[in-house]
Design a protein around this motif. Structure first.
Motif, short mmCIF file in Angstrom:
data_model
loop_
_atom_site.label_atom_id
_atom_site.label_comp_id
_atom_site.label_asym_id
_atom_site.label_seq_id
_atom_site.Cartn_x
_atom_site.Cartn_y
_atom_site.Cartn_z
N SER A 26 0.84 -1.19 0.00
CA SER A 26 0.00 0.00 0.00
C SER A 26 0.87 1.24 0.00
CB SER A 26 -0.91 0.02 1.23
OG SER A 26 -0.12 0.07 2.42
N MET A 27 0.23 2.37 -0.17
CA MET A 27 0.90 3.66 -0.02
C MET A 27 0.85 4.02 1.46
SD MET A 27 1.94 4.45 -3.03
CE MET A 27 2.47 6.15 -2.80
N ARG A 34 4.22 10.40 0.92
CA ARG A 34 3.65 9.07 0.68
C ARG A 34 4.68 8.20 -0.03
NH1 ARG A 34 -0.99 7.51 2.72
NH2 ARG A 34 -1.84 6.65 0.82
N VAL A 35 4.82 6.95 0.42
CA VAL A 35 5.74 6.01 -0.20
C VAL A 35 5.02 4.68 -0.43
CG1 VAL A 35 7.84 7.03 0.75
CG2 VAL A 35 6.69 5.24 2.01
N ALA A 36 5.41 4.01 -1.51
CA ALA A 36 4.90 2.68 -1.79
C ALA A 36 5.67 1.69 -0.94
CB ALA A 36 5.06 2.36 -3.28
N MET A 37 4.94 0.73 -0.34
CA MET A 37 5.58 -0.20 0.57
C MET A 37 4.90 -1.57 0.51
SD MET A 37 6.46 0.48 4.57
CE MET A 37 6.96 2.13 4.16
N ALA A 38 5.70 -2.62 0.58
CA ALA A 38 5.22 -3.99 0.75
C ALA A 38 5.76 -4.47 2.09
CB ALA A 38 5.70 -4.89 -0.39
N SER A 39 4.96 -5.19 2.86
CA SER A 39 5.42 -5.54 4.21
C SER A 39 4.75 -6.80 4.73
CB SER A 39 5.15 -4.39 5.18
OG SER A 39 3.76 -4.16 5.29
N ARG A 54 10.54 -1.14 0.20
CA ARG A 54 10.05 0.10 -0.36
C ARG A 54 10.96 0.53 -1.48
NH1 ARG A 54 10.76 4.46 4.44
NH2 ARG A 54 11.38 5.91 2.84
N CYS A 55 10.54 1.51 -2.25
CA CYS A 55 11.36 2.03 -3.34
C CYS A 55 12.64 2.58 -2.73
CB CYS A 55 10.62 3.12 -4.09
SG CYS A 55 8.99 2.61 -4.70
N GLY A 56 13.76 2.29 -3.38
CA GLY A 56 15.04 2.71 -2.83
C GLY A 56 15.86 3.56 -3.77
N GLY A 57 15.25 4.13 -4.77
CA GLY A 57 15.98 4.95 -5.73
C GLY A 57 15.89 4.32 -7.11
N GLN A 58 16.75 4.76 -8.00
CA GLN A 58 16.74 4.30 -9.39
C GLN A 58 16.82 2.78 -9.49
OE1 GLN A 58 16.26 6.40 -11.92
NE2 GLN A 58 16.31 4.79 -13.44
N ILE A 154 6.99 -3.01 -7.11
CA ILE A 154 7.89 -2.73 -8.23
C ILE A 154 7.19 -1.86 -9.27
CG2 ILE A 154 9.08 -3.80 -10.20
CD1 ILE A 154 9.86 -6.09 -8.23
N ASP A 155 5.94 -2.17 -9.56
CA ASP A 155 5.18 -1.36 -10.50
C ASP A 155 5.03 0.08 -9.99
OD1 ASP A 155 3.57 -1.09 -12.93
OD2 ASP A 155 1.86 -0.90 -11.57
N ALA A 156 4.74 0.23 -8.70
CA ALA A 156 4.59 1.57 -8.11
C ALA A 156 5.92 2.33 -8.14
CB ALA A 156 4.08 1.45 -6.68
N CYS A 157 7.03 1.65 -7.87
CA CYS A 157 8.35 2.30 -7.88
C CYS A 157 8.69 2.78 -9.29
CB CYS A 157 9.42 1.33 -7.40
SG CYS A 157 9.32 0.87 -5.66
N ARG A 158 8.37 2.00 -10.27
CA ARG A 158 8.69 2.38 -11.66
C ARG A 158 7.85 3.56 -12.14
NH1 ARG A 158 9.66 -3.75 -13.60
NH2 ARG A 158 11.90 -3.77 -13.12
#
Length: 160
Positions: A26-27, A34-39, A54-58, A154-158
């Motif tokens: 979820s966000m 707001r950050v995308a996160m799986a947990s 969570r997203c960690g950069g490029q 991964i989709d949210a990070c991209r």
């Protein structure tokens, strides 16, 4: 099902406890927005430990381990505490460097979205976390629901 939903509204901590053991995505609100996160989590209340991705950069994911207060991993007074992190997924050993982030009280490591560890987390049944150079007792986190949660992340990070 209706009975569970009614109990979830009457006893929210019971609903939260029921969510431990299955991955979700979820966000979430963070100090930066707001950050995308799986947990996933294990335990309850003071004995609860969390594993976050969570997203960690490029094209990177950041794995964050938030341990319960009664764990044996003690970073001491060093803001620069680092130690190897061993992730074992269904017998497959994946070693990563990790560092302590005092602001969150988390052990953190990053890796590319297409790294071997990501595939293992998506397809395995359980991941065992260990910090072999410490007195920390290894702990198991289930991977039930991890594929869907990590795919969503991964989709949210991209898209960011």
């Amino acid at each position: 099902m209706r009975r569970f939903l009614a109990l979830a509204f009457l006893f929210p901590s019971a609903a939260l406890a029921a969510q431990c053991g299955t991955w979700s995505a979820s966000m979430e609100d963070d100090e930066g927005g707001r950050v995308a996160m799986a947990s996933v989590c294990i335990g309850t209340e003071a004995k609860r430990s969390d594993l976050f991705l969570r997203c960690g950069g490029q094209d990177l994911l950041s794995l964050r381990v938030m341990l319960s207060a009664d764990t044996a991993l003690d970073p001491g007074d060093s803001p620069e505490f680092t130690t190897p992190l061993r992730l074992t997924v269904d017998g497959q050993v994946l070693d990563r460097p990790s560092r302590y982030e005092a602001m969150d009280g988390a052990m953190v490591t990053e890796f590319p979205m297409d790294a071997k560890v990501v595939g293992a987390l998506q397809s395995g049944k359980v991941v065992t976390l260990a910090f072999p150079k410490t007195a920390f007792k290894p702990m198991d986190f289930p991977l039930k629901g991890s594929r869907a949660a990590i795919d969503w992340l991964i989709d949210a990070c991209r898209r960011e």
